[in-house]
Enzyme design. Structure first.
Site, PDB file in Angstrom:
ATOM      1  N   HIS A   1     -28.235   7.741 -10.260  1.00 27.04           N
ATOM      2  CA  HIS A   1     -27.669   7.847 -11.604  1.00 27.04           C
ATOM      3  C   HIS A   1     -27.322   9.294 -11.889  1.00 27.04           C
ATOM      4  O   HIS A   1     -28.130  10.159 -11.609  1.00 27.04           O
ATOM      5  CB  HIS A   1     -28.689   7.350 -12.630  1.00 27.04           C
ATOM      6  CG  HIS A   1     -28.174   7.350 -14.032  1.00 27.04           C
ATOM      7  ND1 HIS A   1     -27.323   6.378 -14.506  1.00 27.04           N
ATOM      8  CD2 HIS A   1     -28.363   8.222 -15.049  1.00 27.04           C
ATOM      9  CE1 HIS A   1     -27.022   6.642 -15.772  1.00 27.04           C
ATOM     10  NE2 HIS A   1     -27.633   7.761 -16.126  1.00 27.04           N
TER      11      HIS A   1
ATOM     12  N   VAL B   1       0.823  -1.212   0.000  1.00 29.54           N
ATOM     13  CA  VAL B   1       0.000   0.000   0.000  1.00 29.54           C
ATOM     14  C   VAL B   1       0.855   1.260   0.000  1.00 29.54           C
ATOM     15  O   VAL B   1       0.708   2.136  -0.853  1.00 29.54           O
ATOM     16  CB  VAL B   1      -0.936   0.016   1.228  1.00 29.54           C
ATOM     17  CG1 VAL B   1      -1.714   1.322   1.285  1.00 29.54           C
ATOM     18  CG2 VAL B   1      -1.890  -1.169   1.171  1.00 29.54           C
TER      19      VAL B   1
HETATM   20  C1  LIG Z   1     -30.629  18.635 -17.817  1.00 25.99           C
HETATM   21  C2  LIG Z   1     -31.120  17.398 -17.139  1.00 25.99           C
HETATM   22  C3  LIG Z   1     -30.325  16.765 -16.195  1.00 25.99           C
HETATM   23  C4  LIG Z   1     -30.759  15.626 -15.556  1.00 25.99           C
HETATM   24  N1  LIG Z   1     -29.927  15.020 -14.646  1.00 25.99           N
HETATM   25  C5  LIG Z   1     -30.343  13.897 -14.034  1.00 25.99           C
HETATM   26  C6  LIG Z   1     -29.487  13.218 -13.130  1.00 25.99           C
HETATM   27  O1  LIG Z   1     -28.340  13.619 -12.905  1.00 25.99           O
HETATM   28  N2  LIG Z   1     -29.927  12.113 -12.526  1.00 25.99           N
HETATM   29  C7  LIG Z   1     -31.174  11.624 -12.757  1.00 25.99           C
HETATM   30  O2  LIG Z   1     -31.520  10.622 -12.159  1.00 25.99           O
HETATM   31  N3  LIG Z   1     -32.021  12.230 -13.611  1.00 25.99           N
HETATM   32  C8  LIG Z   1     -31.630  13.358 -14.259  1.00 25.99           C
HETATM   33  N4  LIG Z   1     -32.465  13.955 -15.152  1.00 25.99           N
HETATM   34  C9  LIG Z   1     -33.803  13.391 -15.352  1.00 25.99           C
HETATM   35  C10 LIG Z   1     -33.783  12.197 -16.288  1.00 25.99           C
HETATM   36  O3  LIG Z   1     -33.146  12.555 -17.487  1.00 25.99           O
HETATM   37  C11 LIG Z   1     -35.185  11.703 -16.532  1.00 25.99           C
HETATM   38  O4  LIG Z   1     -35.804  11.436 -15.298  1.00 25.99           O
HETATM   39  C12 LIG Z   1     -35.213  10.448 -17.370  1.00 25.99           C
HETATM   40  O5  LIG Z   1     -34.583  10.660 -18.583  1.00 25.99           O
HETATM   41  C13 LIG Z   1     -36.650  10.006 -17.589  1.00 25.99           C
HETATM   42  O6  LIG Z   1     -36.649   8.853 -18.368  1.00 25.99           O
HETATM   43  P1  LIG Z   1     -37.930   8.487 -19.252  1.00 25.99           P
HETATM   44  O7  LIG Z   1     -37.611   7.173 -19.865  1.00 25.99           O
HETATM   45  O8  LIG Z   1     -39.154   8.603 -18.468  1.00 25.99           O
HETATM   46  O9  LIG Z   1     -38.035   9.635 -20.345  1.00 25.99           O
HETATM   47  P2  LIG Z   1     -37.021  10.149 -21.435  1.00 25.99           P
HETATM   48  O10 LIG Z   1     -35.631   9.931 -21.035  1.00 25.99           O
HETATM   49  O11 LIG Z   1     -37.457  11.543 -21.714  1.00 25.99           O
HETATM   50  O12 LIG Z   1     -37.268   9.221 -22.675  1.00 25.99           O
HETATM   51  C14 LIG Z   1     -38.425   9.265 -23.410  1.00 25.99           C
HETATM   52  C15 LIG Z   1     -38.111   8.732 -24.776  1.00 25.99           C
HETATM   53  O13 LIG Z   1     -39.299   8.548 -25.466  1.00 25.99           O
HETATM   54  C16 LIG Z   1     -39.122   8.977 -26.815  1.00 25.99           C
HETATM   55  N5  LIG Z   1     -40.432   9.328 -27.329  1.00 25.99           N
HETATM   56  C17 LIG Z   1     -41.250  10.298 -26.886  1.00 25.99           C
HETATM   57  N6  LIG Z   1     -42.386  10.281 -27.596  1.00 25.99           N
HETATM   58  C18 LIG Z   1     -42.268   9.282 -28.502  1.00 25.99           C
HETATM   59  C19 LIG Z   1     -43.119   8.787 -29.512  1.00 25.99           C
HETATM   60  N7  LIG Z   1     -44.338   9.304 -29.750  1.00 25.99           N
HETATM   61  N8  LIG Z   1     -42.701   7.744 -30.244  1.00 25.99           N
HETATM   62  C20 LIG Z   1     -41.471   7.212 -30.042  1.00 25.99           C
HETATM   63  N9  LIG Z   1     -40.649   7.660 -29.093  1.00 25.99           N
HETATM   64  C21 LIG Z   1     -41.043   8.687 -28.340  1.00 25.99           C
HETATM   65  C22 LIG Z   1     -38.167  10.130 -26.701  1.00 25.99           C
HETATM   66  O14 LIG Z   1     -37.499  10.337 -27.925  1.00 25.99           O
HETATM   67  C23 LIG Z   1     -37.262   9.662 -25.600  1.00 25.99           C
HETATM   68  O15 LIG Z   1     -36.154   8.979 -26.109  1.00 25.99           O
HETATM   69  C24 LIG Z   1     -32.038  15.092 -15.832  1.00 25.99           C
HETATM   70  C25 LIG Z   1     -32.844  15.717 -16.767  1.00 25.99           C
HETATM   71  C26 LIG Z   1     -32.397  16.855 -17.419  1.00 25.99           C
HETATM   72  C27 LIG Z   1     -33.267  17.486 -18.427  1.00 25.99           C
END
Ligand SMILES: Cc1cc2nc3c(=O)[nH]c(=O)nc-3n(C[C@H](O)[C@H](O)[C@H](O)COP(=O)(O)OP(=O)(O)OC[C@H]3O[C@@H](n4cnc5c(N)ncnc54)[C@H](O)[C@@H]3O)c2cc1C
Ligand SMILES: Cc1cc2nc3c(=O)[nH]c(=O)nc-3n(C[C@H](O)[C@H](O)[C@H](O)COP(=O)(O)OP(=O)(O)OC[C@H]3O[C@@H](n4cnc5c(N)ncnc54)[C@H](O)[C@@H]3O)c2cc1C
Lengths: 53, 460, 460
Positions: free
Chosen positions: C437, C180
Site C-alpha cells: 500500500h 495495438v
Molecule cells: C509519513 C508516513 C508515510 C507512510 N507511508 C506508508 C506507506 O507508503 N505504506 C505503508 O504501508 N505504510 C506507510 N506508513 C505507515 C502507515 O501509515 C501505518 O503503518 C498505518 O497507518 C498504521 O495503521 P494503524 O491502524 O495501526 O494506526 P493509525 O493509522 O495510526 O490509526 C490509528 C487511529 O486510531 C485513532 N485513535 C488513537 N487513539 C484513539 C483513541 N483513544 N480513541 C479513538 N481513536 C483513537 C487515531 O485517530 C487514528 O485514526 C506511513 C506513515 C507515515 C507517518
C-alpha cells in the site's frame, strides 16, 4: 473441501506426481502444506495411495 | 448511535488496522462498533501513505517537467505552487476518505466519533458512554517519535505531520533519519528544489534493506544532489537566526531552514487503560501472539500499536486476520517475511523476503545464491532513463527467498515478487514464463532466467 | 566468417525470435550462425516495440508537462521538438543495439551480415556462400501489410516504419486500424498535439481484447479527444491538396495531413526458398507444430513468420523453445493463452488469458465468474489521476482464467497476473497475500479478495 497448500505451484507439483494432498501432513502454520512436504512425500520410497477423486 | 451499546466487536481506532478489521467483521456478519477520535483512515490516509505519495508524484511531475528536454519535449519549469500541490494532495485524500466513509455506512458499521478508553476487557468508554463487545480490538496506532531532549516545535523542527502541511517549499532542510519516511521526504523536497541533507547514524540509508539496495539508493541520491551524513549520530540542534544548525557526533554541523525529525514512530497506548485492564505491554507496544491476541482473553491488538512492521498493509492483514479468527475461520497467521516493502522515493526501493545477509544467516554462506540484474539491460527502464538493479536471493537448489529492487516504478514489481516469494517458487518456474516486452517486469524475469541457468539478455 | 561453414545451427533472421534462439543455443554449447540482412534486434528493436515505447514515453512527458498545474507544478509546455524526440528514441535504440551486439560477441555466435536464402533443408546461402547446419531456424519476421489497392507512398500514406521516422508532428492524422499498433500511434500523436482519427472496421478498438477493455479504452480516448470511427470499413483514400481524404463505407470522409496504415503485418517468406525446400506454408506463414518444427525435418520456424501471436516475447519464447528442443532438453510447448499482452497507449491495456466471452465459450455461461475492480478505489491510481479497471475472470470454484486491465502503468501489473494465470491460482490464494500500500497492484489484490468473498476496499 480443499486442502490448504502454500501455493498453486505446490498443488501442481502434487498433481503431476499423482499425489493426493489429503494424505500429506503439512508442516507449515496451521498444518499448511509446504513445498518441502510435497517434495518429501513425492520422494518417499512407498508412494502415498492415490485417491480416485 | 444505536440505543443498544452491546456489540459483537468494538474496535478502538479507525486507521488501517482498525477499519480493515471492522470491514471484514461486518462482512462476516458481526455487529461492529468503530471508535475513532479523528477521521476514519487514520495515519495512512490523512498523515501517511497517501499524502506522501501524492507529494512524491507532484515531485515526479516537477522532475519530468524540468528534464523534459531530454525526451524532446520543450517545456519551462516555473516552480512549485505549494498551495496547488496541497490542493491536489488534499483532493486525493478527500476522495478516498469519502470512499471509506461510504464503505463504513454500506457495511452498517456503527461509527462512534470520540476519544475512547479501555475500561474493562470488554468495554470501551467514549463520550461518557460504555460500549461493550464480545471482543475488543485495540488499534490506536502510532505517532511520530523524537529523541530525548529534542523538542519538535512544529515550525523549524518538525515531524512528518507538519511536513505534510507545509505551505512553502523550504530552501534547505535537514532530515534526521534515513529510513523510509526520511528518504521519501528527501526525495520530494529535492524534486521541489530544496537543498536536502540527511543525517543517519547507521552506516546506510534505508538500513533495513539489503545492503545492495541501500548502496544503489545512495548512489542515486548522490547523483540527484541529495546530501547525506551516514554512520555518525546526530548530537544536537540549535536555532540560528532564520533556521537551525544540527551537529553530528563527528563534529560536523549542517545548517538549514528547518529540520524534519524522522527517527521512527511510537505506539499510542499511554493513558488508554490498557495496562490497567491487565494487558501485557512492552515499551508502549501491546504484546500479542500470532493471532494478534493480547494477554487478556477477548482483547486483540493490530497495526502500529503492536511490534510488527509499521505498514498500512500489515495493519490491513492483521485486522482481517483478527476478524476471521474471531469468526472461527481458522486463518493462517501472517508470515511477516512475506510482506512487501516499498520506499516510494525517486528511485523506488522495493523488497520481499530475506536480504542476502539474512538468508546467509539462515541457510549458511554456501546455501545461498544471488543474481543482480542491472536495469541497464532493461529496455523499458532505459526508456524511463532510470537505473538500478533487481537482486534475487535464492536458497541453493531451492526457492527464491528474497527480491530486492531499486529503480523508478519498482514498487509495482513487488506484486509479482510477492507471489514468487510467498508461493515458494523456484527460479525456473518463473523463468519458463516469458514476460511482456518491453516492461520492467522483464528485469525480474531475466534475473530468474539467469538463476535458472538460462540467461537471455545478460552479458556473460 | 570462420573458414568452416558447418554449424550446429543456422538461423535466418536476427530479430527477437532469431537472436533469442541463437543466445540460448550458444549457451547450450552449439556452434551457431546468425544470418541477418540488416541489424540484429530486428523489427522489435529498430522499428517496433522499443522506438514506439520511447515515443509513448515522450508523449507521457508532454502530457505531464501540459497537465503539471493539476499537480501543483507551474510549467509551460512549449511544444515538441521532433529532432530531439528522435535523438532520444535513437539513443535508447542505439544503446540496446550495442548491448545485443555485445551479447552476440560474448556468446561467440557467428554473425553473418547479408541477405540469406534457404537452398536446401540444411543450407542457407548468403553472399554467394553456403552455410550449413545440423538444424536450421527460419526467423525472417514480418513487415507492414496494406490493403488491396492501397499503396503506401511513405509520405502521406505511411506504415509504422515511416511513422517512426517522421521528423515533424503532423497537424492531423488518420489511423487506419484500431489494433495495438494503431492505438499506440494514436496515443503518441495525440500527446504530441495531433488531431487524430482512427478508422476501424470492427465494432471496437483493440478488438482482440475483452470487450470491457475495449470500451474503457474508447472512453479514455474519447476524453482525450482522440476520434474514432468504428464498425464501418475503410473504402478508399484520395490525395487532397496538402493531405489525404479517407472514405468509410458508411459514406463519411475524414481529411488529414497523412494516413498511417496499421492493418496488420505479414510474414517475410516470399522468394526465400522456403516452398522450394518443401516447407509447408499457409498464406505466407510457415506452418509449425507445438515445438516450432516445420514440415521438413531439421527445419524450425519462430516469431512473426509463424501464425502465432505477433509479439516480441513470443518470439523470445519460441526461439528459446527451439534451442532447448534441439538440445534435447524436452521443453514444454508454449501455452499461448499464458502469454501477457500489453497495449502501451495512455491509458495502457494489459491482459492475460481468456476474455469473458472466451471463458464462457469454454466453461459455459454458468461456469464463469467475473469481478471488475474500478481504479477509482485505488489510491495510487487516484494519485496518478488515471482511471480504468481490473477485471478478473474466474472459472467458478476454480482458478483465474483471465485478467484484463485498463489504466496508466497497468502493463507492469501483467507480471503478477501472468503468474496467477499460468500457475492456475485460485483467487483466495492471491487474496491471502496482502499487497503493498499504496500501489496499483492492490487493485489486482482487491479484485482477488472480492472473488474470494472477502472484499476490502469495495463498495458492496
Ligand atoms: C509519513 C508516513 C508515510 C507512510 N507511508 C506508508 C506507506 O507508503 N505504506 C505503508 O504501508 N505504510 C506507510 N506508513 C505507515 C502507515 O501509515 C501505518 O503503518 C498505518 O497507518 C498504521 O495503521 P494503524 O491502524 O495501526 O494506526 P493509525 O493509522 O495510526 O490509526 C490509528 C487511529 O486510531 C485513532 N485513535 C488513537 N487513539 C484513539 C483513541 N483513544 N480513541 C479513538 N481513536 C483513537 C487515531 O485517530 C487514528 O485514526 C506511513 C506513515 C507515515 C507517518
Ligand atoms: C510498431 C510496432 C510496435 C510493436 N510493439 C511491440 C510491443 O510493444 N511488444 C511486443 O511484444 N511486440 C511488439 N511488436 C511486434 C514485434 O516487433 C514482433 O513480434 C517481433 O519483432 C517479431 O520478431 P521476429 O524475430 O519474428 O521478426 P523480426 O523482428 O521482424 O526480425 C526478422 C529479422 O529477419 C531479418 N531478415 C528478414 N529476411 C531476411 C533474409 N532473407 N536474410 C537475412 N535476414 C533477414 C530482418 O532484417 C529482421 O531483422 C511491435 C511491432 C511493431 C511493428
Amino acid at each position: 473441501v480443499r486442502v490448504p497448500v502454500v501455493s498453486p505451484l505446490v498443488r501442481r507439483l502434487a498433481k503431476e506426481g499423482g499425489l493426493d494432498l489429503a494424505s500429506v501432513r503439512g508442516t507449515g502454520p496451521e498444518g499448511l502444506i509446504m513445498r518441502r512436504d510435497v517434495e518429501a512425500a513425492l520422494a518417499a520410497p512407498v508412494p502415498a495411495p492415490v485417491s480416485s477423486s | 448511535m444505536a440505543g443498544d451499546n452491546q456489540f459483537d466487536l468494538v474496535i478502538l481506532g479507525g486507521g488501517s488496522g482498525g477499519y480493515a478489521c471492522a470491514f471484514r467483521a461486518a462482512d462476516l456478519g458481526m455487529r461492529v462498533a468503530l471508535v475513532e477520535k479523528a477521521e476514519v483512515g487514520g495515519t495512512c490516509l490523512h498523515r501517511g501513505c497517501i499524502p506522501t505519495k501524492a507529494l512524491l508524484h507532484a515531485g515526479e511531475v516537477a522532475d519530468n517537467t524540468r528534464e523534459a528536454a531530454q525526451f524532446g519535449v520543450a517545456a519551462t519549469f516555473n516552480g512549485i505552487d505549494m498551495a496547488a500541490v496541497n490542493a491536489y494532495k488534499d483532493g486525493v485524500v478527500g476522495q478516498l476518505y469519502k470512499g471509506l466513509q461510504g464503505i463504513v455506512k454500506a457495511r452498517k458499521i456503527e461509527f462512534i466519533a470520540g476519544e475512547g478508553r479501555l475500561v474493562s476487557s470488554n468495554t470501551v468508554q467514549v463520550n461518557g458512554e460504555n460500549i461493550t463487545g464480545a471482543n475488543v480490538v485495540l488499534a490506536t496506532g502510532s505517532v511520530p517519535k523524537s529523541l530525548p531532549g529534542l523538542e519538535i516545535d512544529g515550525d523549524r523542527i518538525i515531524s512528518s505531520d507538519h511536513a505534510l502541511k507545509l505551505d512553502y517549499v523550504p530552501a534547505s532542510a535537514i532530515i534526521l533519519g534515513g529510513g523510509v519516511i526520511g528518504c521519501e521526504f528527501a526525495s520530494v523536497w529535492k524534486s521541489f528544489g530544496t537543498d536536502v541533507t540527511i543525517i543517519e547514524g547507521l552506516p546506510h540509508l534505508v538500513p533495513a534493506e539489503d545492503e545492495n539496495s541501500s548502496k544503489l539508493l545512495e548512489r542515486a541520491f548522490r547523483r540527484r544532489g541529495i546530501k547525506y551524513e551516514l554512520g555518525n549520530f546526530f548530537s544536537g540542534v540549535e536555532y540560528t537566526e532564520n533556521g537551525v544548525r544540527a551537529s553530528i557526533a563527528n563534529g560536523k554541523t549542517v545548517e538549514a531552514d528547518l529540520m524534519l525529525v524522522a527517527v521512527g514512530r511510537g505506539p499510542v497506548s499511554a493513558g488508554l487503560g490498557y495496562e490497567e485492564a491487565g494487558i501485557a505491554m512492552d515499551r508502549g507496544y501491546v504484546k500479542v501472539d500470532q493471532y494478534c491476541r493480547t494477554s487478556v482473553p477477548g482483547v486483540y491488538a493490530v497495526g502500529d500499536l503492536i511490534p510488527t512492521l509499521q505498514l498500512a498493509h500489515v495493519g490491513f492483514a492483521e485486522g482481517i486476520l483478527v476478524a476471521e479468527h474471531i469468526a472461527g475461520l481458522n486463518p493462517a497467521p501472517i508470515d511477516y517475511d512475506g510482506v512487501p516493502r516499498v520506499t516510494y522515493s525517486h528511485p523506488e526501493v522495493a523488497s520481499m523476503g530475506l536480504s542476502e545477509a539474512q538468508a546467509k544467516a539462515r541457510y549458511g554462506d554456501a546455501g545461498v545464491k544471488t543474481f543482480n540484474y542491472d536495469l541497464a539491460g532493461n529496455g523499458k527502464s532505459k526508456i524511463l532513463k532510470t537505473s538500478g538493479q533487481v537482486k534475487v536471493v535464492q536458497q541453493v537448489d531451492g526457492p527464491v527467498v528474497g527480491v530486492h529492487m531499486v529503480g523508478d516504478r519498482m514498487g509495482e514489481l513487488v506484486g509479482e515478487a510477492q507471489l514468487i516469494f510467498n508461493w515458494e517458487a523456484l527460479p525456473q518456474e518463473v523463468a519458463q514464463l516469458v514476460h511482456a516486452h518491453p516492461s520492467q517486469t522483464e528485469a525480474l524475469g531475466e534475473a530468474m532466467m539467469a538463476l535458472a541457468g538460462k540467461p537471455l539478455h545478460v552479458h556473460d
